[in-house]
Design an enzyme around this catalytic site. Structure first.
Site, PDB file in Angstrom:
ATOM      1  N   SER A   1     -33.916  30.369 103.778  1.00  0.00           N
ATOM      2  CA  SER A   1     -33.533  30.610 102.394  1.00  0.00           C
ATOM      3  C   SER A   1     -32.344  31.559 102.346  1.00  0.00           C
ATOM      4  O   SER A   1     -32.139  32.358 103.267  1.00  0.00           O
ATOM      5  CB  SER A   1     -34.725  31.214 101.640  1.00  0.00           C
ATOM      6  N   ASP A   2     -31.581  31.461 101.269  1.00  0.00           N
ATOM      7  CA  ASP A   2     -30.476  32.398 101.053  1.00  0.00           C
ATOM      8  C   ASP A   2     -30.365  32.678  99.560  1.00  0.00           C
ATOM      9  O   ASP A   2     -30.503  31.763  98.740  1.00  0.00           O
ATOM     10  CB  ASP A   2     -29.149  31.831 101.571  1.00  0.00           C
ATOM     11  N   THR A   3     -30.155  33.940  99.233  1.00  0.00           N
ATOM     12  CA  THR A   3     -30.024  34.356  97.835  1.00  0.00           C
ATOM     13  C   THR A   3     -28.659  34.979  97.627  1.00  0.00           C
ATOM     14  O   THR A   3     -28.221  35.807  98.431  1.00  0.00           O
ATOM     15  CB  THR A   3     -31.115  35.387  97.468  1.00  0.00           C
TER      16      THR A   3
END
Length: 200
Positions: free
Chosen positions: A80-82
C-alpha cells in the site's frame, strides 16, 4: 489456497488495520541493502493519482522479487502507499522538522485529498484499488504547528500528520475512508482479499 498474506509494509498502522480485518499475515520487509525510499520519488508533473498507483505497483514488484529471492512459501503479497495532495501538489514524508512545519502551514485552513492505493498480488495475478478521501484542516497558528511538530508525530507520515494522533485536534471535517487516511482502506482491502479467496 493460502491462509495468510505477506504484508510488505513497515507501517504499524497497516499491521493494526489488517489485524482488525482478522487476516493472518507475515511481514515481508526490505533487506538493509534495499533502497525502499527510492521507489517513492515523484516524477516530473506526475498527477497524485497516477503517482500513488505507480508507487504501489513498484512496491509490489519489489516485494514479489523479495519473496522469490528468499525462497519463501508462496502466498499473496499486500502493498500500500498513501499520499497527501493539495491540488496537484504531492506532499510526501517530511525530510525534517522544518519541512514538516512547511507542509502543515500549507495544509492549514485548507481541504486536501488523501489517496491510498492498495495492491495484492502473486506471480500469476494482481489486483489494485484506490481510496480517495478529503480532509479539512482548521487554520493553525505557527505556535500550534511548532508544538505539533515537536511531538515527533509528523515524521514518517505523508503530509506530516497522523489522523489518528494529535493532528485530530485540528481537523474540522473529513469525508471518505478514515482507515484509508490512516494508510489501509478497509473496504477496498477486504474486496481485494476476497478476490484471492480470503474470508473477510
Amino acid at each position: 489456497m493460502s491462509h495468510f498474506v505477506y504484508l510488505a509494509s513497515q507501517s504499524p498502522r497497516r499491521r493494526q488495520l489488517l489485524e482488525q480485518l482478522g487476516v493472518a499475515y507475515e511481514l515481508l520487509l526490505p533487506a538493509d541493502d534495499e533502497d525502499a525510499e527510492a521507489l517513492e520519488v515523484v516524477l516530473s508533473n506526475e498527477a497524485p493519482l497516477r503517482y500513488v498507483q505507480r508507487v504501489t505497483q513498484l512496491k509490489l514488484d519489489a516485494a514479489l522479487q523479495r519473496l522469490q529471492d528468499r525462497n519463501l512459501p508462496p502466498a499473496p503479497v499486500l502493498c500500500s502507499d498513501t499520499t497527501v495532495a493539495l491540488g496537484r501538489t504531492i506532499l510526501g514524508k517530511p525530510a525534517d522538522a522544518a519541512d514538516a512545519e512547511r507542509m502543515l502551514a500549507t495544509l492549514s485552513g485548507k481541504t486536501h485529498r488523501v489517496l491510498t492505493a492498495v495492491a495484492i498480488g502473486t506471480l500469476q495475478a494482481r489486483q489494485q484499488a484506490v481510496s480517495i478521501s478529503r480532509v479539512s484542516f482548521a487554520p493553525m497558528t505557527p505556535k500550534q504547528i511548532r508544538a505539533y511538530v515537536a511531538t515527533g508525530e509528523p515524521m514518517g507520515k505523508a503530509g506530516a500528520y497522523a489522523v489518528q494522533g494529535r493532528a485530530a485536534a485540528h481537523i474540522l471535517h473529513l469525508s471518505g475512508s478514515y482507515s484509508g487516511i490512516m494508510g489501509l482502506p478497509m473496504y477496498e482491502t477486504a474486496q481485494l482479499l476476497r478476490a484471492f479467496d480470503f474470508q473477510t
